[in-house]
Design an enzyme around this catalytic site. Structure first.
Site, short mmCIF file in Angstrom:
data_model
loop_
_atom_site.label_atom_id
_atom_site.label_comp_id
_atom_site.label_asym_id
_atom_site.label_seq_id
_atom_site.Cartn_x
_atom_site.Cartn_y
_atom_site.Cartn_z
N GLY A 144 16.50 -11.88 3.46
CA GLY A 144 15.47 -12.43 2.57
C GLY A 144 14.26 -12.97 3.31
N THR B 125 0.83 -1.21 0.00
CA THR B 125 0.00 0.00 0.00
C THR B 125 0.87 1.26 0.00
OG1 THR B 125 -0.07 -0.26 2.39
CG2 THR B 125 -2.00 -1.01 1.18
N ASP B 126 2.14 1.13 0.41
CA ASP B 126 2.94 2.35 0.58
C ASP B 126 3.17 3.08 -0.74
OD1 ASP B 126 4.82 0.37 -0.25
OD2 ASP B 126 6.29 0.85 1.32
N ASP C 101 9.68 0.57 4.84
CA ASP C 101 10.75 -0.12 5.58
C ASP C 101 11.73 0.87 6.19
OD1 ASP C 101 9.40 -2.14 4.39
OD2 ASP C 101 11.01 -2.76 3.05
N SER D 298 16.12 -6.36 6.04
CA SER D 298 17.53 -6.23 6.38
C SER D 298 18.18 -5.13 5.55
CB SER D 298 18.25 -7.55 6.16
OG SER D 298 17.98 -8.05 4.88
N SER D 299 17.72 -4.95 4.31
CA SER D 299 18.36 -3.93 3.47
C SER D 299 18.03 -2.53 3.97
CB SER D 299 18.00 -4.11 2.00
OG SER D 299 16.62 -4.15 1.84
C1 GLA Z 1 8.87 -4.29 0.60
C2 GLA Z 1 9.08 -2.83 0.21
C3 GLA Z 1 8.10 -1.90 0.94
C4 GLA Z 1 6.67 -2.39 0.81
C5 GLA Z 1 6.59 -3.90 1.14
C6 GLA Z 1 5.22 -4.45 0.88
O1 GLA Z 1 9.22 -4.49 1.94
O2 GLA Z 1 10.39 -2.41 0.50
O3 GLA Z 1 8.23 -0.58 0.47
O4 GLA Z 1 6.15 -2.12 -0.45
O5 GLA Z 1 7.52 -4.65 0.40
O6 GLA Z 1 4.29 -3.89 1.73
#
Ligand code: GLA
Length: 384
Positions: free
Chosen positions: A120, A35-36, A171, A125-126
């Protein structure tokens, strides 16, 4: 996250020197997946696992990095053409370049880092790595003048420009803004956010890691994002005010059905429903209604599996297993294509559920899942 271990490695590899030490966490997300980048809501929190890095400016124009976990050295210059080939080093290089673009006078430094966010596993982690270095470089070379939102954007731009994943902001935001004991609802369009103390009496949050790595999923992720943008482009013809799927109702989507591919339609349907689910879960949490929270999590899983198609056999299996055990809520967490399910489990069911998940998953797929209890923790910080 063991600071003494990182310090001892730094001293060993850089002739007994000491530097400053920084840390940033991985994240969970209670609900609000994919959704972001659609301008919608997310509901993440930082975890007690992350990256710790020690850094010392070295008075040159070169960066010397040592990955303690991978026992690997990389060094690079600070111009765009100096990009390293090693994949983990691209994150650090990307952060340096993005900070320079924002006017920070980044110079050479020596650094080593270690982490305990499983790679993963859908726990970012990234982003933890990017946020650690963005926070550190801001402190060491930028006099702290870049605000935390912009630091999150540094990490996101690193993914876009140096890694090739067109991710949203969730994230990096969670890694920088995390607060012990609280989840954070972020409106990804306005960037308004609100902390929700999360202490569900009688329940626990636990992650079951399918140990299916999602590392090769970046092109599938970018394709999902493209689908959403395709649908928006069609709907905009009738509704020019629409900027993201966030602005689209199911009626508007249906109205354009003939002009949207079946696949893009399914993806959009999921996103529109998921944005609403985040709001429903926030209301349910405020009312202490964990049954509704759990039910929405199952709905998310169905949507991610059948409409957004980012689940996999192993994750669907773990989700069914949770349901059969009577777990309150369960779903695939993060981008998907592997990684963990997040589960809201009643205290009295916890042991049975974990034992069942381990045994049945191993019997079916021949390997044991990993289990991580969720401890909601603080975001990026300087440790020493
Ligand atoms: C990954 C992306 C986030 C988000 C999620 C799914 O983690 O880095 O920006 O889109 O997937 O919600």
């Amino acid at each position: 996250m063991d600071i003494d271990y990182v310090r001892s490695r730094f001293a060993k590899h850089f002739d007994g020197a000491t530097g400053s030490v920084y840390a940033s966490p991985g994240r969970i997300n209670l609900i609000g997946e994919h959704t972001d980048y659609n301008g919608g809501f997310v509901f993440p929190g930082a975890v007690d696992k992350g990256i710790v890095a020690e850094i010392r400016p070295n008075g040159t124009d070169r960066v010397w990095c040592y990955s303690i976990d991978l026992k690997d050295w990389v060094d690079f210059g600070l111009n765009e053409e100096d990009a390293p080939r090693t994949s983990w080093a691209k994150y650090i290089f990307g952060v340096c370049c993005e900070m320079i673009k924002r006017g920070v006078d980044v110079k050479g430094f020596d650094t080593c880092f270690a982490g305990d966010v499983p790679l993963g596993a859908g726990m970012s982690s990234s982003a933890a790595l990017e946020s650690t270095y963005a926070f550190a470089l801001n402190d060491l070379f930028g006099e702290g003048k870049i605000d935390k939102f912009e630091l999150a954007k540094v990490g996101q731009a690193t993914e876009h420009n140096y890694v090739g994943v067109n991710c949203g902001i969730m994230d990096q935001f969670a890694s920088l803004f995390g607060k012990k004991g609280s989840l954070i609802r972020l409106d990804c369009r306005s960037l308004e956010y609100k902390y929700y103390p999360f202490d569900p009496k009688g329940y626990r949050l636990v992650l079951i890691d399918s140990v299916v790595k999602h590392e090769l999923a970046s092109s599938a992720y970018n394709k999902r994002r493209q689908s959403c943008e395709n649908a928006v482009a069609v709907i905009q013809k009738k509704h020019p005010q629409v900027e993201f799927l966030r602005d689209v109702t199911m009626d508007m989507l249906k109205e354009s059905k003939a002009d949207i591919s079946e696949e893009d339609y399914m993806r959009s349907e999921y996103v529109i429903e998921e944005i609403q689910r985040v709001l429903d879960v926030c209301d349910a949490l405020e009312a202490g209604d964990y049954e509704t929270v759990g039910q929405k999590m199952y709905e998310t899983h169905q949507g991610m599996s059948k409409l957004y198609e980012v689940s996999c056999e192993e994750l669907d299996f773990l989700n069914d297993l949770a349901f059969d055990c009577g777990v309150t809520g369960s779903r695939v967490m993060g981008g998907g294509f592997g990684g963990c399910t997040i589960n809201l489990v009643k205290d009295e069911l916890y042991e049975t559920f974990i034992a069942n998940a381990k045994e049945k998953y191993k019997a079916k797929f021949g390997r044991s899942p990993k289990v991580y209890d969720v401890i909601i923790s603080d975001g990026a910080r300087k440790l020493a």
